[in-house]
Design an enzyme around this catalytic site. Structure first.
Site, PDB file in Angstrom:
ATOM      1  N   ARG A  61     -52.575  25.222  82.789  1.00  0.00           N
ATOM      2  CA  ARG A  61     -51.204  25.408  82.325  1.00  0.00           C
ATOM      3  C   ARG A  61     -50.477  26.461  83.146  1.00  0.00           C
ATOM      4  O   ARG A  61     -49.266  26.397  83.326  1.00  0.00           O
ATOM      5  CB  ARG A  61     -51.196  25.812  80.852  1.00  0.00           C
ATOM      6  N   LYS A 119     -63.713  16.974  70.271  1.00  0.00           N
ATOM      7  CA  LYS A 119     -64.120  16.447  68.972  1.00  0.00           C
ATOM      8  C   LYS A 119     -62.926  16.069  68.100  1.00  0.00           C
ATOM      9  O   LYS A 119     -62.957  15.072  67.385  1.00  0.00           O
ATOM     10  CB  LYS A 119     -65.004  17.455  68.240  1.00  0.00           C
ATOM     11  N   GLY A 148     -72.482  21.189  70.952  1.00  0.00           N
ATOM     12  CA  GLY A 148     -72.669  21.857  72.235  1.00  0.00           C
ATOM     13  C   GLY A 148     -73.795  21.292  73.061  1.00  0.00           C
ATOM     14  O   GLY A 148     -73.804  20.121  73.424  1.00  0.00           O
ATOM     15  N   ILE A 150     -76.856  20.784  72.257  1.00  0.00           N
ATOM     16  CA  ILE A 150     -77.882  20.008  71.560  1.00  0.00           C
ATOM     17  C   ILE A 150     -77.688  18.521  71.866  1.00  0.00           C
ATOM     18  O   ILE A 150     -76.620  17.967  71.608  1.00  0.00           O
ATOM     19  CB  ILE A 150     -77.810  20.219  70.040  1.00  0.00           C
ATOM     20  N   GLY A 201     -66.853  37.254  69.611  1.00  0.00           N
ATOM     21  CA  GLY A 201     -66.368  36.070  70.303  1.00  0.00           C
ATOM     22  C   GLY A 201     -66.826  34.758  69.697  1.00  0.00           C
ATOM     23  O   GLY A 201     -66.567  33.689  70.250  1.00  0.00           O
ATOM     24  N   ASP A 215     -63.599  21.980  61.811  1.00  0.00           N
ATOM     25  CA  ASP A 215     -64.410  21.739  63.007  1.00  0.00           C
ATOM     26  C   ASP A 215     -65.638  20.907  62.654  1.00  0.00           C
ATOM     27  O   ASP A 215     -65.940  19.900  63.309  1.00  0.00           O
ATOM     28  CB  ASP A 215     -64.830  23.082  63.614  1.00  0.00           C
ATOM     29  N   LYS A 219     -66.823  16.771  63.695  1.00  0.00           N
ATOM     30  CA  LYS A 219     -68.135  16.414  64.238  1.00  0.00           C
ATOM     31  C   LYS A 219     -68.868  15.462  63.299  1.00  0.00           C
ATOM     32  O   LYS A 219     -69.560  14.541  63.754  1.00  0.00           O
ATOM     33  CB  LYS A 219     -68.946  17.681  64.470  1.00  0.00           C
ATOM     34  N   GLY A 316     -70.305  27.724  73.109  1.00  0.00           N
ATOM     35  CA  GLY A 316     -70.395  28.628  74.250  1.00  0.00           C
ATOM     36  C   GLY A 316     -70.156  27.887  75.546  1.00  0.00           C
ATOM     37  O   GLY A 316     -70.401  26.676  75.652  1.00  0.00           O
TER      38      GLY A 316
END
Length: 447
Positions: A61, A119, A148, A150, A201, A215, A219, A316
């Site tokens: 952006r 997602k 992530g 997995i 974070g 979230d 999923k 992450g």
């Protein structure tokens, strides 16, 4: 002497395959790590794919923003629409619905394979992308959109495609798992645990998507679609976050042999499926109870394979980029060798049942008047509404005022009951003159 044709052909060098052009949409934490892997592992990736991967552009952006030096500024562009038209593989890690959806549809229309970690987009409008990719005969891969690093999308979509999945039970949000874990181990209240997650974070400045379960719901919709060969959108998911979970709830869970987790559950119920996200009590002996910190885990129950568990870092930059690159290698191989990956499988078209159809066990905590007959009165109310009691415990003496002013704590664990029956029962219990307060109602899963 002239060599046989076969020997001459073997002696001639084979033509070097043309590079595959890769475009990356987004250069945040995940996008930067994707670029890092493309640059630093280029030789290995080329060997695995069978052709070099050439990064042709990174859409951003703001061209002037500070960036990791691994991202070559000469590759930056704000014209994402133009970039996707000149790529063989488009990697989307920008997030959001628009312009991501339009850009991916354009990429597909121009013949590019797509790898996305989005997602929210898949849960809201995945069928549009699947249909476009199928019509264009290109791949659409999205391992990084769920949990992530997995590997769960590929096992459900491919490894278990010959089996009949019965249930998917998962911790799909690392932020809420960290928060609940800190509440359990350190006795923090919700706000303090969320603030700590933000400082590390794990949580955004606005943690709503995590704390309120949005979230995890996105999923859950993706996993349910794959597991049950049925289109499931985020609007089909019954969602409840952890904002109402108290330090007292967490402490009593431990005292009664449970751990509170935010679970995403997709399961067969009769001839349909039910998909939900909510906090639940998980027995300490269950594998999901031991998932600590910001880790994720998915527990799958299948008819032939039995019980399977997938565990690892669910978020992450580096873990998510690992999943993205795995998809990039897969779709790039198909470009080199021919063939395609799995397409959407929605043939079953099972009805998605409402929240009221969900059946599970419950733990109810009540403040009641400490006098004879109260326990029988509550038990009768449950029985009259078809809710069977598995265990009941009365605690007459508690810290503070409780136990000294004629108030006792009643903890009831039920056998499996429908959400509808339980809701009516709790409402009836709350009306009893001996019940001071319904403290909490928590589902029990995994028992």
């Amino acid at each position: 002497m002239t060599a046989p044709d076969g020997q001459a052909a073997a002696g001639r060098s084979q033509p070097r395959p043309a590079p595959l052009r890769v475009a990356v949409l987004g250069s945040g934490v995940v996008g930067t790590e994707v670029v890092r892997l493309l640059v630093t592992q280029s030789a290995d990736l080329a060997a695995r794919v069978g052709a070099p991967l050439e990064l042709v552009g990174v859409a951003v952006r703001d061209l002037a923003a500070d960036r990791d030096p691994v991202v070559d500024r000469a590759l930056l562009t704000t014209d994402a629409a133009e970039l996707v038209t000149r790529a063989d593989v488009v990697v989307e890690v920008m997030g959001g619905i628009e312009p991501a959806r339009s850009l991916l549809l354009s990429a597909i229309a121009h013949g590019a394979a797509v790898v996305t970690a989005n997602k929210a987009l898949l849960a809201q409008d995945g069928p549009t992308l699947y249909a476009a990719a199928d019509a264009a005969q290109v791949d659409l891969y999205f391992e990084a959109a769920v949990a992530g690093a997995i590997p769960i999308v590929r096992p459900v979509r491919e490894s278990l495609v010959g089996d009949r999945v019965l249930r998917v039970l998962g911790i799909l949000n690392g932020t809420t798992n960290y928060v609940l874990d800190r509440m359990a181990t350190e006795g923090l209240d919700l706000d303090a645990a969320v603030a700590e997650a933000q400082s590390l974070g794990y949580a955004e400045a606005d943690p709503t998507a995590d704390v309120e379960g949005y979230d995890a719901a996105a999923k859950a919709a993706i996993l349910a679609s794959l597991a049950f060969h049925t289109r499931v959108s985020i609007d089909d998911v019954d969602r409840e976050g952890i904002s109402s979970v108290t330090a007292d709830d967490v402490a009593w869970a431990e005292r009664t042999g449970y751990v509170i987790k935010l679970l995403a559950i997709a399961e067969r119920q009769g001839d349909g499926i039910q998909v939900r996200v909510h906090p639940a009590l998980v027995p300490v002996a269950h594998p999901l109870a031991g998932v600590r910190g910001a880790f994720n885990a998915v527990f799958v129950e299948a008819e032939a394979a039995g019980e399977l568990m997938f565990y690892g870092r669910g978020a992450g930059g580096a873990p998510t980029a690992s999943a993205v690159l795995g998809d990039v290698v897969s779709v790039a191989r198909h470009r080199v060798l021919g063939g395609r990956g799995p397409v959407e499988s929605s043939y079953a078209a099972l009805p998605v049942l409402p929240a009221s159809a969900a059946r599970t066990r419950y733990q109810i905590r009540l403040d009641v008047t400490d006098r004879p007959g109260v326990l029988a009165q509550v038990a009768t109310t449950l029985g009259d509404r078809g809710v069977s009691i598995e265990a009941i415990r009365q605690v007459p003496e508690l810290p503070g005022a409780l136990g000294r002013d004629g108030v006792a704590l009643l903890i009831i664990t039920t056998h499996e009951a429908s959400e509808e029956a339980l809701a009516g029962t709790v409402a009836a219990i709350a009306e009893l003159d001996s019940v001071r307060r319904v403290i909490s109602v928590l589902r029990v899963e995994g028992a």
